[in-house]
Enzyme design. Structure first.
Site, PDB file in Angstrom:
ATOM      1  N   ASP A 251      31.191 113.944  83.700  1.00  0.00           N
ATOM      2  CA  ASP A 251      29.944 114.687  83.863  1.00  0.00           C
ATOM      3  C   ASP A 251      28.829 113.630  83.915  1.00  0.00           C
ATOM      4  O   ASP A 251      29.007 112.480  83.479  1.00  0.00           O
ATOM      5  CB  ASP A 251      29.719 115.705  82.736  1.00  0.00           C
ATOM      6  CG  ASP A 251      28.683 116.758  83.157  1.00  0.00           C
ATOM      7  OD1 ASP A 251      27.986 116.548  84.175  1.00  0.00           O
ATOM      8  OD2 ASP A 251      28.562 117.787  82.466  1.00  0.00           O
ATOM      9  N   TRP A 252      27.684 114.043  84.438  1.00  0.00           N
ATOM     10  CA  TRP A 252      26.621 113.083  84.744  1.00  0.00           C
ATOM     11  C   TRP A 252      26.065 112.410  83.477  1.00  0.00           C
ATOM     12  O   TRP A 252      25.492 113.065  82.623  1.00  0.00           O
ATOM     13  CB  TRP A 252      25.537 113.787  85.553  1.00  0.00           C
ATOM     14  CG  TRP A 252      25.710 113.610  87.038  1.00  0.00           C
ATOM     15  CD1 TRP A 252      24.724 113.251  87.922  1.00  0.00           C
ATOM     16  CD2 TRP A 252      26.899 113.743  87.832  1.00  0.00           C
ATOM     17  NE1 TRP A 252      25.251 113.157  89.191  1.00  0.00           N
ATOM     18  CE2 TRP A 252      26.573 113.434  89.173  1.00  0.00           C
ATOM     19  CE3 TRP A 252      28.231 114.051  87.546  1.00  0.00           C
ATOM     20  CZ2 TRP A 252      27.512 113.451  90.211  1.00  0.00           C
ATOM     21  CZ3 TRP A 252      29.162 114.076  88.583  1.00  0.00           C
ATOM     22  CH2 TRP A 252      28.795 113.775  89.887  1.00  0.00           C
TER      23      TRP A 252
END
Ligand code: BGC
Length: 832
Positions: A251-252
């Protein structure tokens, strides 16, 4: 339909069946190995790190183009936060799940692949298959259901559809990201059975049924280990046990440890350019901390993905020819109606089309529709059909009136209706470097997503400027969100200048999701345009791992006296044959980045519904919310229609359904509690960083049944415009055969739900659970028989001590049901 999937034309060779798909896999695999063999360590390490917010670097030497990713899940935004390149906005995932139709999810997926191709996107960052553990989960609207089987079925349809279009999916967020509070660090503490039987189950089903080309590992920890480093869940369970052979992206900003992540099976660290991969990864190999083979494994996964989406020279794309084009607007409208759930109808719907009949449409969201949930799922559609637009188009002239009734926002939000804005980037001398149009007052430029000509190094200020045409006369409030120095002017008058400092919140997206600040009020006149200007001083971004500009110009229209607004609506309702009240949540209630505090409708909306219902017995309430809200007046109104976040064509679909041109096709994918206190899980705030899933297996309907609690509306509930008689049920250990008859006067679709309920269970299990379902269609008076496969897993539990899935033999009641609360037929089944 064109060629959608690899063909499975079979030829016999040496006694083994070889398919075209197998051959293509082999060619791809050879191309991947050849490409891998040509890469040096530094290039390999670089290929595993984002080069910017959304892409991986190209490696021309091996014929590899840059791989581009984009959110997901209701549309494909593309690599820019702009309305200049609009996207189809489909209904929220809760709405898609409410259709209980994997084939419809598949069509949605195909449309999204088409959108992705149009925008040069190879990887869609979707679907979100975390569970509705608690209705307080802020991203509830972005997930499908409280039930793992339904989630897996819808998710599989979606993934199959996207990938049939030659575009990759990343099933997310693996795993235990079922709430947002402290999401970057929270440790979700989940016992083996609920982890396997509930939270991992949709991922497992999608891997088995749809072979996703990607997965996204979550921010959080599970049982003490950060998910990007979770070698057990990623390498042992996902890859070794389930056979997942796609790529694993963080995930970012989730990737935080070079060695931990690469050894934990994380292939790609996003976004870049500064990540724990790239140069630090090459160094770790040189220092002997990481074997080069681990880097090779990750690169192989990335190259295989690149080959599948057709950006590795010499490797055939998985889909040579895109499927036939789909009309996005038409599909958005169809899915919206298919997902609307009619939870109550005392004969009010469909509306009587009789000549001269009038409708009073009431509610702020009827005019300013809330079509999507906030956060990374945001896309910018070309048009939005509000309920007011939809009904105006569908009803004869003079049949419709509109009153606001209650405005739930009551809070500053990004300048939108009536604003025409652009952003002007200037250097220190004031010279213009570049300009770009803005969809709203929200500026969100990440990485290279800057107006042409602008650059972080030279940009000193950004002015959000343009005109505002007020809809109402009165005092308008303006404000800001974001960190830094601002100057605000309206109508040429400087109104405020100041600096917003960093608060206590550690979320790096605070500037995006954080609280709004009011800066000034000014009296404006309806219909008289004014100039607005918000200047932001660009801070020094040179030391930041991710270069980004995020701030917003906020606005709030004149706040009319709430009692007066309600009184106006009551008069409109009194004068009409039917009152349609649209109630809604707001951006500050449902979004990524935070959880909900309660399930109440914001503002005076409950008072509004009560007041309208008191004067008009034909009051229809339309609930525009992505996830459950309390409806305390639900028994006092004639009909309640849940429309979720209905996507860009929501208002058109609403007119279709209210007027009876389409049936509301939805069934609840999640239980709607009467009150928050009745919900099985009401705690989403970690204690000392830990969120214990203490309820074990008992979430959603499993918990209501265990406690004998009655929800407002049960799982699976939804009324169409016709009635169904369940006539026969025959069950074996592998199938349920159900015969139903449409006993009403209109054609319709019924979702036949099959639940298993063990009789005298020897193991701890819920009293019943969804085993399978099927949609059937029939005309008035027509009967249909459907054979529904019962998956073997429906009879199994996870037994860690016994080493895995165990079939639990014994006597089961098989229930053919209209909903979890409405069993129509039962059969007894003994299984070994
Ligand atoms: C979200 C992801 C999303 C990513 C990129 C994250 O904050 O959790 O779902 O795909 O951002 O926008």
């Amino acid at each position: 339909m064109g060629a959608t999937a690899p063909r499975t034309h079979r030829t016999q060779r040496g006694g083994t069946a070889v398919t075209d798909a197998d051959q293509a896999d082999q060619v791809r695999s050879d191309a991947v190995e050849a490409a891998l063999g040509k890469l040096d360590l530094d290039t390999k390490a670089r290929l595993l790190a984002g080069q910017d917010m959304w892409s991986l670097p190209a490696v021309p030497g091996i014929g590899l183009k840059s791989l581009v990713m984009s959110d997901g899940p209701i549309g494909v935004r593309g690599v820019r936060w702009t309305a200049d390149d609009p996207s189809i906005a489909l209904p929220s995932p809760t709405a898609l799940a409410a259709a209980w139709d994997p084939a419809l999810a598949r069509r949605a997926g195909r449309l999204l692949a088409q959108e992705a191709r149009r925008k040069g996107v190879h990887v869609l960052l979707a679907p979100t298959v975390n569970l509705h553990r608690s209705p307080l989960g802020g991203r509830h609207f972005e997930c499908y259901s409280e039930d793992p089987y339904l989630t897996g079925a819808i998710g599989s349809g979606y993934v199959n559809g996207v990938q049939e279009g030659g575009v990759a999916t990343t099933v997310k967020h693996f795993v235990g990201n079922d709430a947002e509070t402290e999401r970057f660090t929270v440790d979700s503490v989940i016992a083996p059975r609920p982890l396997r039987e509930l939270y991992l189950a949709p991922f497992e089903a999608i891997v088995a049924n749809a072979h996703p080309w990607g997965i996204m590992t979550a921010y959080n920890q599970v049982n003490g280990t950060t998910m990007t480093e979770h070698t057990h869940l990623v390498n042992e369970v996902l890859r070794a046990e389930w056979g997942f052979e796609g790529y694993n992206v963080s995930d970012w900003m989730a990737a935080r440890s070079t060695t931990g992540d690469i050894l934990g099976g994380l292939d790609v660290a996003m976004p870049g350019p500064t990540t724990v991969y790239g140069a630090p990864l090459a160094e770790a190999v040189r220092a002997g901390e990481v074997p080069e083979s681990a880097v090779d494994d990750a690169v192989r996964n990335v190259l295989r993905l690149a080959a599948r989406v057709g950006i590795l020279e010499g490797a055939p794309a998985a889909v040579a020819e895109p499927p036939a084009p789909i009309d996005g607007q038409a599909l958005a409208r169809e899915i919206a109606a298919r997902g609307f759930v009619l939870v109550r109808n005392e004969g009010a719907l469909p509306l009587d089309p009789g000549a001269g009949r009038t409708v009073a449409l009431i509610g702020a969201a009827a005019r300013d529709a809330r079509v999507l949930g906030g956060g990374s799922a945001t896309v910018f559609p070309e048009r939005v059909v509000s309920p007011l637009d939809g009904l105006t188009g569908a009803l004869p002239d003079g049949a419709l009136t509109f009153a606001v009734g209650a405005d739930p926002s009551g809070e500053l939000s990004p300048a939108d209706k009536g604003f025409q804005l652009r952003a002007i980037c200037r250097d220190a001398s004031g010279a213009v470097l570049g300009e770009g149009s803005l969809p709203t007052g929200q500026v969100q430029w990440i990485g290279d997503d800057l107006p042409e000509g602008a650059a972080y190094e030279t940009m000193a200020s950004i002015e959000v400027t343009g005109t505002f045409l007020p809809r109402e006369s009165g005092e308008h409030a303006f404000g800001t969100r974001g960190l830094g120095a601002f100057a605000l002017a309206v109508g040429g008058r400087p109104l405020w200048e100041g600096v917003q400092q960093m608060g206590d919140e550690a979320d790096p997206f605070e500037a995006f999701f954080g609280a709004p600040s009011e800066r000034a009020r000014i009296a404006l006149t309806a219909g008289e345009p004014v100039e607005v200007s918000l200047t932001f001083q660009v801070p020094d971004t040179s030391a930041l791992p991710l270069k980004a500009i995020m701030f917003s110009l906020l606005h709030l229209g004149p706040q009319r006296d709430a009692d007066e607004l309600i009184a106006e609506a009551v008069e409109a309702a009194r004068a009409a044959d039917t009152a349609v009240v649209v109630v809604a949540t707001t951006e500050r209630v449902e979004s990524e980045g935070f959880d909900r505090k309660d399930l109440a409708l914001p503002g005076r909306q409950d008072d509004l519904v009560r007041a309208v219902a008191a004067v008009n017995p034909n009051t229809v309430v339309v609930v525009n919310a992505g996830s459950p809200v309390e409806l305390p007046w639900r028994e006092d109104v004639a009909a309640v229609l849940l429309t979720w976040f209905p996507g860009q064509e929501g208002g058109a679909a609403l007119a279709d359904v209210l007027l009876g041109d389409a049936e509301p096709g939805g069934r609840l994918p999640t239980t709607w509690p009467a009150e928050l206190a009745d919900a099985p899980v009401t705690e989403v705030t970690p204690a000392e960083g830990r969120l214990e899933y203490r309820e074990g297996l008992f979430i959603g309907y499993r918990a209501y049944e265990a406690r004998g609690a009655v929800p407002a509306f049960p799982f699976g509930h939804g009324l169409g415009y016709t009635d169904w008689a369940y006539e026969s049920l025959e069950a074996t250990a592998t199938t349920a055969r159900v015969r139903v008859t449409n006993t009403g006067t209109r054609p319709g679709r019924e979702v036949v739900q099959v639940y298993l309920a063990p009789v005298a269970d020897a193991v701890e299990r819920p009293a019943s659970w969804l085993a399978a379902f099927a949609g059937v269609e029939a005309g008035p008076g027509e009967s249909v028989e459907v054979e529904i496969a019962l998956p073997a897993r429906a009879f199994e539990i996870w037994d860690e001590a016994a080493g895995g899935w165990q079939r639990v033999g014994g006597t089961y009641e098989v229930r053919a049901a209209h909903s979890h609360g409405d069993t129509r037929l039962t059969a007894t089944l003994d299984v070994a």
